[in-house]
Design an enzyme around this catalytic site. Structure first.
Site, short mmCIF file in Angstrom:
data_model
loop_
_atom_site.label_atom_id
_atom_site.label_comp_id
_atom_site.label_asym_id
_atom_site.label_seq_id
_atom_site.Cartn_x
_atom_site.Cartn_y
_atom_site.Cartn_z
N HIS A 80 68.10 -21.75 -36.60
CA HIS A 80 66.68 -21.45 -36.38
C HIS A 80 65.80 -22.54 -36.99
O HIS A 80 64.79 -22.93 -36.40
CB HIS A 80 66.33 -20.10 -36.99
CG HIS A 80 67.06 -18.95 -36.35
ND1 HIS A 80 67.09 -18.76 -34.98
CD2 HIS A 80 67.80 -17.94 -36.89
CE1 HIS A 80 67.81 -17.68 -34.71
NE2 HIS A 80 68.25 -17.16 -35.84
N LEU A 121 45.99 -28.41 -25.57
CA LEU A 121 47.11 -27.56 -25.19
C LEU A 121 46.96 -26.15 -25.76
O LEU A 121 46.63 -25.97 -26.92
CB LEU A 121 48.42 -28.18 -25.72
CG LEU A 121 49.69 -27.32 -25.55
CD1 LEU A 121 50.07 -27.21 -24.07
CD2 LEU A 121 50.84 -27.91 -26.35
N ASP A 148 66.92 -20.66 -26.30
CA ASP A 148 68.18 -19.98 -26.57
C ASP A 148 69.22 -20.94 -27.14
O ASP A 148 69.23 -22.12 -26.78
CB ASP A 148 68.71 -19.37 -25.26
CG ASP A 148 69.84 -18.38 -25.50
OD1 ASP A 148 69.94 -17.85 -26.62
OD2 ASP A 148 70.62 -18.14 -24.56
#
Length: 236
Positions: free
Chosen positions: A33, A127, A16
């Site tokens: 962004h 991962l 956020d």
């Protein structure tokens, strides 16, 4: 039962503050962004270095479809470019990509990049990177309920057979362990319709930093905070 924490096996992050980061600098929201994409890269690399098994990133919520079309289009193009540019790196670093959410709502070009990246990394054993896209937890639980209801109507299951384990197996995250640690950036103190079922007993760390400023040291600090806690599963 009380359990001493060590390294979280699964970290989930509500990323956020991209817009606020841009606004504070007099920049268009799109620049926030783009700056946040670098924090994504660092988070993946840090988790890989630490040996974390799963990293789930809240990349685009079901509510985000209500944003201006120009911003949505920019986000979708950024996602496509990120997947295209980072695929060689994911392959090199043994990262396996997953995506959860109502992916059918994404643009066809975006779905194509996601599908290709998922397919090309499916044999990787390092991962597990999970992108929550067009994702909302209430929608996820609703979709699971619909699938279970359809099976009940078809006579495949009895309603009395439905238990938490069966619901688990019909969520988007079926087969993925619940998050041990949930991190939210930008100082906001809410869950925002993210993994409501799965974070029932997750430890939560809130960072005051906006996502583009959340880097390697911040993620490691959150992991250290997690390790200092004692998890309590319904006990005093």
């Amino acid at each position: 039962m009380e359990v001493k924490n060590d390294l979280p096996h699964h970290i989930a992050i509500i990323m956020d503050g991209n817009g606020r980061w841009a606004n504070a600098r007099g920049l268009p929201r799109g620049e926030g962004h783009r700056a946040g994409a670098e924090s994504v890269r660092e988070a993946v690399e840090t988790c890989r270095q630490l040996g974390v098994g799963y990293l789930t990133l809240y990349a685009f919520s079901s509510e985000n479809w209500n944003r201006p079309k120009k911003e949505i289009d920019s986000l979708m193009k950024l996602l496509e470019r990120f997947l295209r540019d980072k695929l060689p790196e994911m392959l090199k670093q043994n990262v396996r990509l997953h995506a959860i959410g109502r992916l059918n709502m994404l643009p066809a070009s975006c779905r194509k990049e996601i599908d290709q990246a998922i397919e090309k990394t499916r044999d990787n054993t390092g991962l597990n990177l999970i992108l929550a896209l067009s994702y909302g937890s209430r929608e996820e639980i609703t979709d699971a309920a619909r699938r279970l209801a359809a099976k009940a109507v078809a006579g495949e299951i009895e309603p009395s057979d439905i238990d938490p384990s069966m619901i688990d197996n019909h969520l988007y995250t079926a087969g993925i362990p619940d998050p041990d640690l949930l991190i939210r950036t930008s100082g906001e103190l809410r869950i925002s319709n993210f993994l409501l079922w799965q974070i029932s007993y997750s430890e939560i760390v809130i960072s005051p930093k906006n996502w583009p400023d959340f880097r390697n040291a911040d993620l490691r600090a959150a992991v250290d905070e997690y390790a200092r806690r004692h998890r309590r599963f319904g006990t005093v």
